[in-house]
Scaffold this motif. Structure first.
Motif, PDB file in Angstrom:
ATOM      1  N   GLU A 463       0.860  -1.187   0.000  1.00  0.00           N
ATOM      2  CA  GLU A 463       0.000   0.000   0.000  1.00  0.00           C
ATOM      3  C   GLU A 463       0.899   1.241   0.000  1.00  0.00           C
ATOM      4  O   GLU A 463       2.060   1.192   0.428  1.00  0.00           O
ATOM      5  CB  GLU A 463      -0.897   0.018   1.248  1.00  0.00           C
ATOM      6  N   GLN A 464       0.380   2.385  -0.469  1.00  0.00           N
ATOM      7  CA  GLN A 464       1.145   3.629  -0.513  1.00  0.00           C
ATOM      8  C   GLN A 464       0.469   4.707   0.321  1.00  0.00           C
ATOM      9  O   GLN A 464      -0.762   4.714   0.500  1.00  0.00           O
ATOM     10  CB  GLN A 464       1.307   4.118  -1.961  1.00  0.00           C
ATOM     11  N   TRP A 465       1.277   5.619   0.816  1.00  0.00           N
ATOM     12  CA  TRP A 465       0.783   6.675   1.698  1.00  0.00           C
ATOM     13  C   TRP A 465      -0.318   7.506   1.034  1.00  0.00           C
ATOM     14  O   TRP A 465      -1.257   7.953   1.688  1.00  0.00           O
ATOM     15  CB  TRP A 465       1.961   7.561   2.095  1.00  0.00           C
ATOM     16  N   ASP A 466      -0.199   7.674  -0.304  1.00  0.00           N
ATOM     17  CA  ASP A 466      -1.202   8.482  -1.020  1.00  0.00           C
ATOM     18  C   ASP A 466      -2.400   7.669  -1.503  1.00  0.00           C
ATOM     19  O   ASP A 466      -3.260   8.176  -2.220  1.00  0.00           O
ATOM     20  CB  ASP A 466      -0.553   9.211  -2.205  1.00  0.00           C
ATOM     21  N   GLY A 467      -2.459   6.384  -1.167  1.00  0.00           N
ATOM     22  CA  GLY A 467      -3.606   5.558  -1.522  1.00  0.00           C
ATOM     23  C   GLY A 467      -3.531   4.934  -2.902  1.00  0.00           C
ATOM     24  O   GLY A 467      -4.529   4.361  -3.371  1.00  0.00           O
ATOM     25  N   LYS A 468      -2.371   4.984  -3.564  1.00  0.00           N
ATOM     26  CA  LYS A 468      -2.253   4.456  -4.926  1.00  0.00           C
ATOM     27  C   LYS A 468      -1.591   3.077  -4.963  1.00  0.00           C
ATOM     28  O   LYS A 468      -1.232   2.596  -6.032  1.00  0.00           O
ATOM     29  CB  LYS A 468      -1.453   5.433  -5.791  1.00  0.00           C
ATOM     30  N   GLY A 469      -1.451   2.452  -3.815  1.00  0.00           N
ATOM     31  CA  GLY A 469      -0.840   1.124  -3.785  1.00  0.00           C
ATOM     32  C   GLY A 469      -1.864   0.023  -3.961  1.00  0.00           C
ATOM     33  O   GLY A 469      -2.995   0.255  -4.386  1.00  0.00           O
ATOM     34  N   TYR A 470      -1.476  -1.185  -3.594  1.00  0.00           N
ATOM     35  CA  TYR A 470      -2.379  -2.336  -3.722  1.00  0.00           C
ATOM     36  C   TYR A 470      -2.164  -3.260  -2.517  1.00  0.00           C
ATOM     37  O   TYR A 470      -1.164  -3.143  -1.818  1.00  0.00           O
ATOM     38  CB  TYR A 470      -2.108  -3.077  -5.048  1.00  0.00           C
ATOM     39  N   PRO A 471      -3.133  -4.145  -2.198  1.00  0.00           N
ATOM     40  CA  PRO A 471      -4.300  -4.527  -3.009  1.00  0.00           C
ATOM     41  C   PRO A 471      -5.551  -3.694  -2.710  1.00  0.00           C
ATOM     42  O   PRO A 471      -6.511  -3.720  -3.466  1.00  0.00           O
ATOM     43  CB  PRO A 471      -4.524  -5.984  -2.610  1.00  0.00           C
ATOM     44  N   HIS A 472      -5.604  -2.943  -1.576  1.00  0.00           N
ATOM     45  CA  HIS A 472      -6.857  -2.304  -1.167  1.00  0.00           C
ATOM     46  C   HIS A 472      -6.819  -0.785  -1.246  1.00  0.00           C
ATOM     47  O   HIS A 472      -7.776  -0.124  -0.802  1.00  0.00           O
ATOM     48  CB  HIS A 472      -7.226  -2.734   0.259  1.00  0.00           C
TER      49      HIS A 472
END
Length: 562
Positions: A463-472
Motif C-alpha cells: 500500500e502507498q501513503w497516497d492511496g495508490k498502492g495495492y491490493p486495497h
C-alpha cells in the motif's frame, strides 16, 4: 480460663499457693461480687468444694456442708440459699471463669420481725466461727430479705453468664478473625500469583515473587526454589534417580546451596515420589539425615503433567517448631501454580520453535522460488526491525516485526515462475499477476493462528501513503504501521540490491527517491527513521551480503538496551 490441678494446692480450710494469674483472676471475681452485694465472698472449686479464696473477713461458713453441696449447685446452675438460721442465710452462687467453674458463698444478715434476737450459738454453725465472732459479724452487716437476695442473685448469675458467654464468643471471634486473616493472606498470595501467570514472565520472575510473598506468610527462616531444566533430564538414570540441571532462588536465611538441595532431592528420591515431603526433628535428628543444617523442612514439587520442573522448600521453622499440614498445603498450592507456569513456558517455547521452523521453511521456499532475490526476506526483516526500533517500538513489537519481515513475500510461492524470474520489464498482465502475491500470502498464512499478527503486514506492505498502492488502496495511517515500515525496508533492499538485469542503485539515488516519495509513496515518519538509522542500515546490508550470521533474539535485545 482453665487451670491445672497442680496450680490449686490447698491445705485444710486455708487458701493454698497457686499461680499469680489465678489468684488475680479470683480476686477480680470476688471484687465484682462485692460491688453487687456489698460483702465479701469465698470462692470454692465447683467439683470438689475445696476453698480457693477466702473472704476478706475470714467468715468461711460450714466447710463440710458447703463442700458437699458445691457439685449439685454447679449442676443446677442457679443461685441457692444453702443454709438458713434466724438472722442469717448462706447464699451460694455458681460462677465460671472461662471454662473453670466455681461456687461463690457468703452469709447475709436477715431482717428479724419484732424484738427477736438470733441465737449466736446456732448462727456460729452457719458462719463457721465462734459465737462471739458471729455476734460481731451480725452487728456489722446490713439487713436483707430472702426475696431481695434471690432477686439480686438471679440478676448476678444472669450477668455473669452473659459476661462469660461474651468472653467466649469474643475469643471465638478472635480465633476466626486470625484464621480469616491467615486465609485472606493465603488467598491474596495465590490470587497474586495467578495474576502474574504471563507467558512473558520467566520462571525466576514468578518464583522470586512467590518466595517473597511466602516469607511473609510461612513461619520459615528461609525459602528456596530449586528449578530443574524444564522437562529435561541430563545424564543417565541411576539407582537414586535422574540427574537434572538446576537453578536456585532463595529468600531469607537459607543455609544450603543448590548442590546440597540437589543432593537432598536425590538422596530422598523425591523426583520419583513426586509428592510433598515434610521432615521435622524426629527425622532430621537421625544419624543418617544428610543435611544437619536443616532442622525442619517442607519440599513440594513443581509438577505439570509428566514434567517435574523443580522443588519449593521451606527451611527451618522461625520458632524451631515443627512444620504441619497447613504450611505444607499452602506450599503445595503455590508449587502447583509454579509448575503450571513452567509448563506453559515450556509449551510456549516448543510452539515458538515450531513456528520459527515453519517460518524458516517458508522463507527457504521463497528463496528457492526466486533465487535472484535470495536473502531478500531476511534483509527486509532486519531492516524493518531497525526502523521500528528507531521509531521507539517495544521489544515484543520488534520480534513481531522480524517475523513479518521474513514472511512479507510468502505469497510469491503462488506466482508463476516465468513471471517471478523474468529478467526484463513485466507486461501489464504480468504485473497484475505479481500484484496478487500479498493476498496469496495472506491466504497461505491465515490457517496458522500463531501467525495471525503478521497478516496485516503480508497483505498491506505494498500500500502507498497516497492511496495508490495495492491490493486495497489504503492511504495514510489506515495502513498498518508495521506494513508501512516493511514497505520502506522492502523498497530499500529492492533498489540497492543487484539483479541479473541491472546493478543496484547508488546510495545517492536511493536517498533521492526516498526523499521525493516521502509523504506520497511512503510514510514520512518511516523515511525520517530511515535517514536517522542510515549507518546501521549500511552495516546490516554489508553483513547480509557477507553472509555474517547472527542471533535474532540477542540482536533485538541489544537494540532495546541501546
Amino acid at each position: 480460663m482453665s487451670f491445672p490441678p497442680a496450680a490449686l494446692s490447698l491445705a485444710g480450710n486455708t487458701v493454698g499457693t497457686f499461680v499469680p494469674a489465678v489468684r488475680h483472676r479470683l480476686k477480680q471475681m470476688s471484687t465484682e461480687l462485692r460491688n453487687y452485694f456489698g460483702t465479701s465472698f469465698c470462692l470454692r472449686d465447683a467439683s470438689s468444694g475445696e476453698l480457693m479464696l477466702a473472704s476478706d473477713d475470714q467468715i468461711l461458713g460450714d466447710d463440710p456442708l458447703l463442700a458437699s453441696l458445691c457439685p449439685g449447685i454447679h449442676r443446677e446452675g442457679v443461685a441457692t440459699i444453702v443454709a438458713e438460721e434466724t438472722g442469717c442465710a448462706m447464699l451460694a452462687i455458681p460462677m465460671r471463669d472461662g471454662v473453670t467453674p466455681y461456687i461463690a458463698t457468703a452469709p447475709f444478715r436477715l431482717a428479724i420481725s419484732g424484738k427477736a434476737t438470733p441465737d449466736f450459738g446456732k448462727l456460729s454453725q452457719v458462719l463457721g466461727c465462734s459465737p462471739k465472732e458471729s455476734k460481731r459479724w451480725y452487728q456489722a452487716q446490713a439487713e436483707w430479705t430472702i426475696p431481695a437476695l434471690e432477686r439480686m442473685a438471679a440478676i448476678v448469675v444472669s450477668k455473669i453468664t452473659s459476661d462469660s458467654e461474651i468472653e467466649r464468643l469474643t475469643e471465638e471471634i478472635d480465633k476466626v478473625s486470625d484464621s480469616l486473616s491467615s486465609t485472606y493472606e493465603e488467598i491474596s498470595l495465590l490470587y497474586g500469583l495467578t495474576q502474574n501467570l504471563r507467558i512473558s514472565s520467566s520462571d525466576s520472575q514468578l518464583g522470586d515473587l512467590a518466595l517473597n510473598w511466602l516469607l511473609e506468610v510461612i513461619p520459615s527462616r528461609g525459602l528456596s526454589i530449586l528449578y530443574q531444566q524444564p522437562g529435561r533430564r541430563t545424564g543417565q538414570n541411576d539407582s537414586a534417580g535422574a540427574q537434572y540441571e538446576s537453578q536456585l532462588l532463595s529468600v531469607g536465611e537459607c543455609p544450603v546451596d543448590a548442590q546440597t538441595l540437589s543432593h537432598l532431592v536425590k538422596k530422598l528420591n523425591l523426583n520419583e515420589k513426586r509428592s510433598a515431603f515434610v521432615a521435622n526433628q524426629r527425622v532430621t535428628e537421625r544419624p543418617d539425615w544428610p543435611c544437619p543444617e536443616i532442622r525442619q523442612i517442607i519440599a513440594v514439587p513443581l509438577v505439570e503433567g509428566d514434567n517435574i520442573f523443580g522443588w519449593l522448600f521451606a527451611i527451618n521453622h522461625n520458632e524451631d517448631k515443627g512444620f504441619g499440614t497447613v504450611e505444607a498445603s499452602l506450599l503445595s498450592s503455590v508449587g502447583t501454580i509454579l509448575g503450571i507456569h513452567s509448563g506453559n513456558i515450556e509449551l510456549y517455547r516448543r510452539q515458538s520453535e515450531f513456528v520459527t521452523s515453519v517460518v524458516r521453511a517458508l522463507t527457504s521456499a521463497i528463496d528457492a522460488k526466486d533465487p535472484y532475490t535470495c536473502g531478500h526476506s531476511d534483509r527486509v526483516a532486519r531492516l524493518a526491525v531497525r526502523l521500528a526500533q528507531e521509531m521507539g517500538l517495544d521489544k515484543e513489537t520488534l520480534n513481531l516485526m522480524y517475523m513479518a519481515g521474513l514472511l512479507h513475500d510468502v505469497g510469491k510461492i503462488g506466482i508463476d515462475d516465468s513471471v517471478l524470474r523474468k529478467p526484463g520489464r513485466l507486461t501489464d498482465e504480468e504485473y497484475e499477476h505479481i500484484k496478487l502475491h500479498p493476498e496469496l500470502g495472506c491466504n497461505i498464512l491465515s490457517g496458522l493462528k500463531q501467525l495471525e499478527a503478521v497478516l496485516p503486514v503480508v497483505l498491506h506492505h505494498h500500500e502507498q501513503w497516497d492511496g495508490k498502492g495495492y491490493p486495497h488502496k489504503l492511504a495514510g495511517e489506515t495502513i498498518p504501521k508495521l506494513a508501512r515500515i516493511t514497505a520502506v525496508a522492502d523498497a530499500y533492499d529492492a533498489m540497492s540490491s543487484d539483479r541479473p538485469y541491472r546493478k543496484g542503485m547508488p546510495e545517492d539515488r536511493v536517498n533521492q527517491i526516498f526523499r521525493e516519495g516521502s509523504g506520497t509513496q511512503w510514510d514520512p515518519e518511516v523515511i525520517e527513521a530511515f535517514f536517522a538509522a542510515r549507518d546501521d542500515i549500511r552495516k546490516i546490508m554489508s553483513e547480509e551480503r557477507a553472509g555474517v550470521g547472527f542471533d535474532v533474539s540477542n540482536w533485538i535485545k541489544s537494540l532495546q538496551d541501546d
